[in-house]
Design a protein around this motif. Structure first.
Motif, PDB file in Angstrom:
ATOM      1  N   PRO A 176       6.595  -5.614  -0.423  1.00 20.56           N
ATOM      2  CA  PRO A 176       6.720  -5.783  -1.614  1.00 20.56           C
ATOM      3  C   PRO A 176       6.004  -4.383  -2.505  1.00 20.56           C
ATOM      4  CG  PRO A 176       5.033  -7.348  -0.986  1.00 20.56           C
ATOM      5  CD  PRO A 176       5.620  -6.671   0.386  1.00 20.56           C
ATOM      6  N   GLU A 177       6.379  -4.224  -3.718  1.00 14.98           N
ATOM      7  CA  GLU A 177       5.730  -3.156  -4.469  1.00 14.98           C
ATOM      8  C   GLU A 177       4.334  -3.683  -4.932  1.00 14.98           C
ATOM      9  OE1 GLU A 177       4.952  -0.080  -7.265  1.00 14.98           O
ATOM     10  OE2 GLU A 177       6.818  -0.333  -5.976  1.00 14.98           O
ATOM     11  N   GLY A 178       3.512  -2.802  -4.620  1.00 18.62           N
ATOM     12  CA  GLY A 178       2.113  -3.096  -4.561  1.00 18.62           C
ATOM     13  C   GLY A 178       1.320  -3.712  -3.579  1.00 18.62           C
ATOM     14  N   GLY A 179       2.106  -3.712  -2.512  1.00 21.40           N
ATOM     15  CA  GLY A 179       1.693  -4.288  -0.974  1.00 21.40           C
ATOM     16  C   GLY A 179       0.516  -3.435  -0.333  1.00 21.40           C
ATOM     17  N   LYS A 180       0.053  -4.022   0.715  1.00 20.42           N
ATOM     18  CA  LYS A 180      -1.022  -3.458   1.110  1.00 20.42           C
ATOM     19  C   LYS A 180      -0.949  -3.308   2.629  1.00 20.42           C
ATOM     20  CE  LYS A 180      -6.040  -4.031   1.555  1.00 20.42           C
ATOM     21  NZ  LYS A 180      -7.044  -5.003   1.061  1.00 20.42           N
ATOM     22  N   VAL A 181      -1.148  -1.824   3.022  1.00 20.18           N
ATOM     23  CA  VAL A 181      -1.003  -1.591   4.729  1.00 20.18           C
ATOM     24  C   VAL A 181      -2.399  -1.459   5.368  1.00 20.18           C
ATOM     25  CG1 VAL A 181      -0.107  -0.017   6.260  1.00 20.18           C
ATOM     26  CG2 VAL A 181       1.113  -0.529   3.965  1.00 20.18           C
ATOM     27  N   ILE A 182      -2.573  -1.974   6.409  1.00 26.35           N
ATOM     28  CA  ILE A 182      -4.050  -1.834   6.884  1.00 26.35           C
ATOM     29  C   ILE A 182      -3.497  -1.307   8.312  1.00 26.35           C
ATOM     30  CG2 ILE A 182      -6.094  -2.908   8.127  1.00 26.35           C
ATOM     31  CD1 ILE A 182      -6.046  -4.913   5.943  1.00 26.35           C
ATOM     32  N   ILE A 183      -4.320   0.083   8.559  1.00 30.18           N
ATOM     33  CA  ILE A 183      -4.355   0.405   9.725  1.00 30.18           C
ATOM     34  C   ILE A 183      -5.718   0.348  10.384  1.00 30.18           C
ATOM     35  CG2 ILE A 183      -4.067   3.018  10.985  1.00 30.18           C
ATOM     36  CD1 ILE A 183      -2.654   4.149   8.376  1.00 30.18           C
ATOM     37  N   VAL A 184      -5.573  -0.177  11.463  1.00 28.70           N
ATOM     38  CA  VAL A 184      -6.845  -0.075  12.372  1.00 28.70           C
ATOM     39  C   VAL A 184      -7.045   0.729  13.278  1.00 28.70           C
ATOM     40  CG1 VAL A 184      -8.172  -1.620  14.107  1.00 28.70           C
ATOM     41  CG2 VAL A 184      -6.591  -2.732  12.178  1.00 28.70           C
ATOM     42  N   LYS A 213       2.270   1.822  -6.395  1.00 31.25           N
ATOM     43  CA  LYS A 213       1.047   0.610  -6.308  1.00 31.25           C
ATOM     44  C   LYS A 213       0.574   0.351  -5.376  1.00 31.25           C
ATOM     45  CE  LYS A 213       2.058  -0.645 -11.260  1.00 31.25           C
ATOM     46  NZ  LYS A 213       2.734  -1.740 -11.923  1.00 31.25           N
ATOM     47  N   ALA A 214       1.416   0.577  -4.026  1.00 39.12           N
ATOM     48  CA  ALA A 214       0.824   0.122  -2.665  1.00 39.12           C
ATOM     49  C   ALA A 214      -0.655   0.898  -2.466  1.00 39.12           C
ATOM     50  CB  ALA A 214       1.753   0.680  -1.777  1.00 39.12           C
ATOM     51  N   LYS A 215      -1.480   0.266  -1.438  1.00 32.26           N
ATOM     52  CA  LYS A 215      -2.605   0.477  -1.097  1.00 32.26           C
ATOM     53  C   LYS A 215      -2.528   0.823   0.493  1.00 32.26           C
ATOM     54  CE  LYS A 215      -4.778   0.155  -4.820  1.00 32.26           C
ATOM     55  NZ  LYS A 215      -5.189   1.355  -5.498  1.00 32.26           N
ATOM     56  N   ILE A 216      -3.280   1.598   0.870  1.00 32.41           N
ATOM     57  CA  ILE A 216      -3.188   1.820   2.608  1.00 32.41           C
ATOM     58  C   ILE A 216      -4.641   1.731   2.823  1.00 32.41           C
ATOM     59  CG2 ILE A 216      -2.892   3.421   4.368  1.00 32.41           C
ATOM     60  CD1 ILE A 216      -0.659   4.391   2.053  1.00 32.41           C
ATOM     61  N   LEU A 217      -5.204   0.708   3.745  1.00 40.01           N
ATOM     62  CA  LEU A 217      -6.730   0.634   4.007  1.00 40.01           C
ATOM     63  C   LEU A 217      -6.542   0.847   5.592  1.00 40.01           C
ATOM     64  CD1 LEU A 217      -9.571  -0.286   3.384  1.00 40.01           C
ATOM     65  CD2 LEU A 217      -8.607  -2.563   4.275  1.00 40.01           C
ATOM     66  N   ILE A 248      -5.136   5.351  -0.993  1.00 42.48           N
ATOM     67  CA  ILE A 248      -5.801   5.297   0.515  1.00 42.48           C
ATOM     68  C   ILE A 248      -7.418   4.860   0.355  1.00 42.48           C
ATOM     69  CG2 ILE A 248      -6.113   6.478   2.559  1.00 42.48           C
ATOM     70  CD1 ILE A 248      -3.930   8.364   2.045  1.00 42.48           C
ATOM     71  N   GLU A 249      -7.601   4.019   1.408  1.00 44.19           N
ATOM     72  CA  GLU A 249      -9.057   3.601   1.334  1.00 44.19           C
ATOM     73  C   GLU A 249      -9.640   3.680   2.731  1.00 44.19           C
ATOM     74  OE1 GLU A 249     -10.854   0.455  -0.657  1.00 44.19           O
ATOM     75  OE2 GLU A 249      -9.179   0.396  -2.064  1.00 44.19           O
ATOM     76  N   TRP A 250     -10.598   4.205   3.061  1.00 46.67           N
ATOM     77  CA  TRP A 250     -11.027   4.146   4.298  1.00 46.67           C
ATOM     78  C   TRP A 250     -12.421   3.559   4.651  1.00 46.67           C
ATOM     79  CZ3 TRP A 250     -15.675   6.785   6.556  1.00 46.67           C
ATOM     80  CH2 TRP A 250     -15.778   6.879   7.890  1.00 46.67           C
ATOM     81  N   VAL A 251     -12.727   2.490   5.526  1.00 47.30           N
ATOM     82  CA  VAL A 251     -13.674   1.619   5.752  1.00 47.30           C
ATOM     83  C   VAL A 251     -14.406   2.173   7.009  1.00 47.30           C
ATOM     84  CG1 VAL A 251     -14.991  -0.502   5.696  1.00 47.30           C
ATOM     85  CG2 VAL A 251     -12.884  -0.202   4.225  1.00 47.30           C
ATOM     86  N   GLY A 252     -15.358   2.771   7.226  1.00 48.35           N
ATOM     87  CA  GLY A 252     -15.922   3.228   8.360  1.00 48.35           C
ATOM     88  C   GLY A 252     -16.803   2.227   8.884  1.00 48.35           C
TER      89      GLY A 252
END
Lengths: 431, 198, 660
Positions: A176-184, A213-217, A248-252
């Motif tokens: 969906p619009e504004g959805g979230k994707v997580i890459i591990v 509006k999507a986010k990629i973490l 894009i966000e990155w969590v280390g």
């Protein structure tokens, strides 16, 4: 005598070798030439096959690969953005056949170093005078609780380009619009070190146009990653990284980026500190050498130790392990590295067949990442082998990353060079 | 016969001398071929690039090759990646690679081009470029232009014109003249002409 | 193993050594490999140097439409090379950069320094091929000789303005792209261009040359036969025209075309002294002008009648109009144009031939007769048992001195005079050097002439005074008189009878007819040689009252008469006095003054009879000369005879080798 040159030298030397060669390679006299069996039709295997034939057309080269076509991992992130189709990165083995390489469509179950035979799941045995093993990586499925090969059908790793790449692409498209994707992201060492971060950019590239509006973490068990500065700069330039509205966000590791478990039913990830829920999850598990390497006793730990002069296994002579499965420190596990190593191994095998010492090896790695339509970055290295330590060292003063703050024009050119790199690499290994 | 013995001794002594010197003086030095093989990932197998932009270096004039590599090495030529790579090689290695590539046949691929522009380019080439880049740009001693990948030609010309790359002697005069006479179109025309050649 | 393979084995071992130790196997070792890679096509496998086809150079340098280019500093530079010319030239098979060694690739990236090493290449190539039998490189021998000449020339000297450069170098004159084979059109064209080439530096000279007949013929009519700079100045062995070497070379070179003019010039006094190496005399270009040489009809010509005297006055400062009638190229063989000169030459030659013919016949017959007499045991034979202790006094001291000085001065005159006459011979040149140069020789000749004339006059005075003292008793035709008389005629006739065995030997008086001839001949000689000599000695004074052509005649007769005297004295006189068997090897009487009594009685029997009859004989008898006096006289006589014979030899060599 007056025209004595290198060619004559080799001719005489190979003549002299025949005597000793007959003892070492009994098949030599009967067959047209020495036999090389190659396990795995990726970059390492294909390049080795082609260059063996190129360097010495007498050699009988057989490549055993279960898949009918090769889909390249490099440039597969571009399928996620829609920039490419999966077909555009899929290639058959006809090119190699034109070079006289025999392609066997089967899976190698084990290599028998005693009998010098490659055994397939189909029960066939291929005798060899030299064997090249380039199986790529396999996953450590048990590293993330709740994640296995079956789950991976719906929560794809997409780390072997192909079906899962398309699955992931579709999931992103239907998100969906504004959805979230997580890459591990996986822990070191893993193949294609900039891959997860380019993947984030490629997904963002798609979202920027279709789901702004999507986010990629990115959840990362590491505190640093390949081309980090360039990625951060590119992300911020293109996708607002570092701002509140960053796509894009990155969590280390320090931020609790290490994922310990997944609940596929809720699409929830259990990281060290908190839980993350997403619309689309892409888990790239920790890696180790391919199955056949373990089956054939070629590994020491997760990877295959090799003599870097020849990439011959340190565990079983006559078997050369290339590419991601080998421990080729300090080269990264990349397509270009495998291509470079394959040529060294091929030359060493040819030298051995001709009774010569292997030449000193030389390696190059180049790796492009495409962050946006007109934003490419690269890393390059020229290597030499330190024979005493058996470590492949980058030559001082050479190599490195694209400069920070390069002009738009330069970044744009790197995209076209990335495409050239892709095309030429594919062509060099199997065209 | 006696002469032979003396001679054989000479050879033997020289070999012994060479071998004793070996460990002390030899650094790992791959063959030119091995070095050149590592270029294929971007420049194509044996230097014939399949495009779309990284240039073919097969059949390249060895001195043009050395000039280019040395310029990259010394940061005297605008580069994206070659400056970083060139620094990994010694002068001998660069020269050795130049000899390798000089001997490779240049395999060209057809490129999409505008035939009208290419026709204009052919005329401009004849008038302004042919003397150095003779035989329609096929002559290698000034750098092969014929059939070279068009984006690469575009980058190179833009770098020349915009001052990011030093012109070879006399080239500036000709480029200035052709641009003055025929405008910006001249650059595209020339590139389409070279790109049109097989 | 053959010698060759032995050599290569060693090489191979060496190369292996090099290849192992150094990754770059040095190209100068014969096989250019680098990191296992052989040198690519288009490079010399031995030297590693790029092979640049000439065609590649000619792409730009052969473009007729763009013959000039612009240097980096904006100045224009001619870059055109004529393709056909170079292909047809002797260097047609050379590659451009075998001479233009600084060009290592094309297009050349930097402005090339033009460095062309002609000399080393020609020397090395000659050294390499000089033993070849095919003769293909024979011309290189000449080239190398020219190089040697050039290296000695003023052109090879450092320039005064710029010590880093020579005054001129090979390619300043040679258009190396257009050096034709012998006999080619290119060479003819190059000849025509020669003045223009030299004129690039020698501008003033070119301007003058253009006005000359040579210049007009070459530059306007394209006549390659006419003289260009190098015909006179030589091509490579070029010295400053102020140097003697250049002056001599230039004069000699005029004669390559103007053969008659040179022959007649060398017959003239000017030419003779010049040929001996004296350059401070009138040479071709002194009269005709150098670069601006024109015909006599041209009023601007230096040899036009209106201008000619000015030329004479350069040396002969007081020259008058009479100088103009001098024939600088007078030719005694040219009866049509110079009948007077021709007449004198014929006259003198008849005189010489007749005198010499008569006396040489006389000599031969006499020799024959005495030899025959001797065989038959007749004639004057010295009695060994009774050596003469009594001598007859024949010459008083004064005559002995006069003869001695006369002999020495005559010989001196012959030597110094014939060097001029035979200036073509190498002995003449050697003599001049020995004497200290042409000027010194002139001084010696003139000094000897003054002495000679002085003695002649002194002798006349003494003779006259002697006769005056004896004027009462002196018999003009008596036995002691030198005047010829009828007896002399009879004696001559009887002498010939005796020669042929038809009669006895004549009974001679105090003076024989041949002695009288010897005595009177110098009177004629003195008149001819003396008069002409004085005229030539003082040309400006002579010209006050005599026309210029008299110098031509004076030069001619002076030489011819001197020749006659030289040959006569040193052959006939020597025979009559010294060499006939009765006298051989010599008579010293002229220096001791005394003749052995028996000899006198034999030779002058009539006088002896007369003296005995008159009892005067006792007045003439003297003691035998002392041993020392005898030896001294023998010594002096020997020296003079030797000198005389030597002179005769030189004269005969001169005559035999005379170019005329």
């Amino acid at each position: 005598m007056s025209d004595f040159n290198r060619r004559d030298f080799i001719r005489i030397a190979s003549g002299a070798t025949l005597a000793t060669g007959v003892l070492g390679f009994p098949g030599l006299l009967l067959a047209a030439g020495p036999k090389v069996v190659i396990v795995g039709g990726g970059v390492g295997g294909c390049t080795a096959a082609k260059y063996l034939r190129k360097l010495d057309p007498r050699i009988d080269v057989t490549l055993v690969e279960p898949k009918a076509a090769y889909t390249s991992c490099f440039m597969s992130n571009e399928v996620l953005s829609g920039d490419r189709t999966i077909e555009s990165i899929t290639f058959d083995y006809e090119g190699l056949k034109r070079h006289g390489v025999k392609i066997i469509s089967d899976r190698v179950s084990v290599i028998d170093p005693e009998k010098k035979q490659v055994v397939t799941d189909g029960g066939e045995r291929f005798p060899y005078d030299a064997c090249v093993v380039s199986p790529g990586v396999d996953f450590k499925w048990d590293a993330i609780e709740g994640y296995d090969a079956e789950v991976a059908e719906t929560i794809p790793h997409a780390w072997f380009a192909g079906k899962q790449t398309v699955t992931l692409r579709k999931q992103i498209e239907s998100m969906p619009e504004g959805g979230k994707v997580i890459i591990v992201a996986p822990p070191n060492p893993f193949k294609c070190p900039p891959g997860p971060y380019e993947r984030a950019a490629q997904i963002a590239m798609y979202c920027k146009h279709h789901k702004p509006k999507a986010k990629i973490l990115i959840l990362d068990p590491k505190d640093a990653f390949s081309k980090q500065g360039l990625f951060r700069q590119g992300w911020s330039k293109l996708y607002g990284f570092g701002t509140e509205n960053s796509m894009i966000e990155w969590v280390g590791a320090a931020g609790g980026g290490k994922v310990e478990a997944i609940d596929p039913s809720t699409m929830t990830l259990q990281a060290e500190i908190e839980e993350f829920q997403a619309d689309v999850i892409n888990i790239i598990p920790p890696q180790k050498a391919g199955k056949v390497a373990f089956a054939s006793d070629l590994v020491d730990g997760d990877w295959c130790p090799v003599d870097k002069m020849t990439f011959e296994s340190k565990r079983h002579p006559g078997i050369h392990v290339l590419g991601d499965a080998s421990n080729a420190a300090k080269m990264p596990k990349s397509a270009y590295a495998a291509n470079s190593q394959a040529k060294v191994a091929a030359a060493a095998i040819v030298a051995r067949f001709n009774g010569l010492e292997p030449g000193d090896p030389t390696f190059v790695n180049t790796c492009y990442s495409i962050l946006g339509e007109e934003h490419g970055i690269s890393v390059a290295a020229v290597y030499r082998l330190d024979k005493e330590t058996n470590v492949i060292e980058s030559i001082k003063g050479s190599g490195g990353l694209s400069p920070m703050d390069a002009s738009d024009e330069q970044r744009k050119r790197e995209v076209t060079y990335a495409h050239s790199w892709f095309k030429n690499l594919i062509h060099d290994m199997m065209g | 016969m006696q002469r032979d013995n003396i001679m054989n001794k000479t050879v033997r002594n020289l070999l012994v001398a060479a071998l004793t010197l070996l460990p002390a003086t030899v650094l790992a030095d791959p063959t030119a071929q091995a070095l050149a093989f590592t270029c294929a990932g971007c420049h194509g197998t044996d230097g014939s690039s399949v495009g779309p932009s990284s240039p073919s270096i097969a059949g390249m004039d060895p001195e043009v090759f050395v000039d280019a590599m040395q310029a990259y090495k010394a940061d005297q030529r605008n580069a994206t990646i070659m400056d970083r790579i060139a620094k990994g090689y010694t002068d001998e290695q660069i020269k050795g690679m130049s000899w390798f590539f000089a001997k490779q046949p240049l395999l060209l691929k057809p490129q999409k081009h505008d035939p009208d522009l290419a026709k204009l380019g052919a005329d401009l080439h004849k008038e302004y470029c042919e003397k150095c880049h003779s035989d329609g740009g096929r002559e290698s001693d000034s750098g092969i232009l014929a059939g070279q990948w068009m984006p690469y030609l575009e980058y190179s010309m833009t770098d020349f014109v915009e001052g990011r790359r030093a012109y070879p002697r006399k080239m500036k005069r000709k480029v200035d003249a052709v641009l003055k006479e025929h405008g910006k179109k001249a650059q595209s025309a020339l590139i389409h002409f070279y790109g049109s050649q097989q | 193993m053959s010698k060759i393979s032995l050599k290569y084995s060693t090489w191979f071992a060496f190369l292996l050594f090099i290849a192992v130790v150094f990754p770059l196997s040095a190209t100068e070792n014969g096989v250019a490999t680098l990191l296992g890679e052989e040198i690519p096509h288009g490079f010399d496998p031995k030297t590693g140097k790029r092979i640049i086809p000439n065609e590649r150079c000619l792409t730009c340098h052969g473009d007729e439409k763009q013959q000039t280019d612009v240097r980096d500093d904006g100045s224009p530079v001619k870059i055109f090379v004529h393709r056909k010319e170079i292909e047809a030239s002797v260097h047609g098979e050379q590659s451009c950069n075998s001479c233009h060694v600084t060009i290592e690739r094309v297009p050349h990236r930097k402005a090339p320094a033009v460095i062309v090493g002609c000399i080393d290449c020609h020397k090395e190539t000659w050294d390499e091929y000089k033993n070849d039998l095919d003769g293909k490189h024979d011309r290189l021998k000449v080239v190398n000789e020219q190089i040697d000449s050039f290296m000695q020339s003023v052109h090879a000297q450092p320039s005064k303005l710029d010590q880093s450069q020579t005054n001129a170098t090979c390619y300043d004159c040679h258009d190396a792209h257009n050096v034709g084979e012998l006999g080619s059109i290119q060479r003819a064209e190059k000849r025509l261009k020669n003045p223009e080439v030299c004129g690039r530096c020698h501008e003033k000279e070119l301007v003058a040359y253009k006005t000359s007949d040579h210049g007009k013929a070459v530059l306007e009519k394209g006549d390659s036969e006419s003289a260009v700079c190098s015909d006179c100045h030589t091509t490579h062995d070029i010295s400053s025209p102020e140097s003697d070497k250049a002056k001599r070379a230039i004069t000699k070179n005029c004669g390559d075309c103007h053969e008659d003019a040179q022959r007649t010039y060398f017959d003239s006094y000017h030419g003779q002294v010049h040929r001996l190496g004296y350059t401070n005399t009138a040479k071709c270009h002194d009269c005709h002008g150098g670069h601006e040489v024109k015909g006599a009809d041209d009023p601007t010509s230096e040899i036009h009648a209106n201008n000619r005297l000015e030329n004479c006055k350069v040396c002969h400062t007081e020259a008058n109009e009479n100088f103009l009638t001098f024939w600088p190229h007078g030719d005694a063989d040219d009866r049509e144009n110079y009948p007077g000169l021709w007449f004198f030459k014929i006259f003198m030659q008849i005189l010489i031939f007749s005198v010499m013919a008569f006396f040489w016949v006389h000599v031969m017959l006499w020799l024959y007769r005495e030899v025959m007499d001797r065989i038959q045991g007749k004639g004057f034979i010295e009695d060994m048992d009774k050596p003469d202790i009594v001598y007859f006094r024949r010459f008083p001291l004064v005559w002995r001195w006069i003869h001695g000085l006369f002999a020495v001065s005559t010989m001196t005159l012959i030597l110094t005079g014939t060097t001029l006459l035979f200036s073509h011979t190498s002995w003449a040149k050697a003599v001049v050097v020995f004497l200290g140069g042409v000027e010194m020789e002139g001084i010696i000749h003139r000094t000897a002439a003054v002495i000679w004339l002085g003695i002649f006059i002194a002798h006349l005075l003494i003779a006259i005074s002697n006769i005056w003292r004896k004027r009462d008793e002196f018999k003009w035709f008596g036995s002691t008189s030198m005047l010829p008389n009828m007896k002399d005629a009879r004696d001559l006739r009887d002498m010939f009878k005796w020669f042929f065995g038809k009669g006895p030997r004549p009974e001679f008086s105090h003076w024989t007819y041949w002695q009288k001839f010897d005595y009177w001949a110098p009177f004629w000689g003195a008149a001819v040689i003396g008069t002409s000599g004085i005229m030539l000695f003082m040309p400006e004074k002579t010209a006050l009252f005599l026309p210029g052509w008299m110098f031509n005649i004076a030069t001619l007769v002076h030489a011819e008469e001197a020749l006659l005297a030289a040959i006569f004295l040193n052959s006939v006189h020597f025979f009559n006095v010294h060499f006939r068997p009765e006298r051989f090897p010599m008579s010293t009487t002229i220096f001791t003054g005394a003749i052995p009594f028996e000899e006198f009685r034999h030779d002058h029997s009539e006088e002896y009879e007369r003296l005995v009859a008159s009892g005067e004989i006792n007045n003439y008898l003297v003691r035998r000369p002392s041993r020392r006096a005898d030896l001294a006289a023998s010594f002096i006589t020997s020296v003079l005879i030797m000198a005389g014979l030597a002179l005769l030899t030189l004269v005969l060599i001169g005559l035999a080798t005379s170019p005329n």
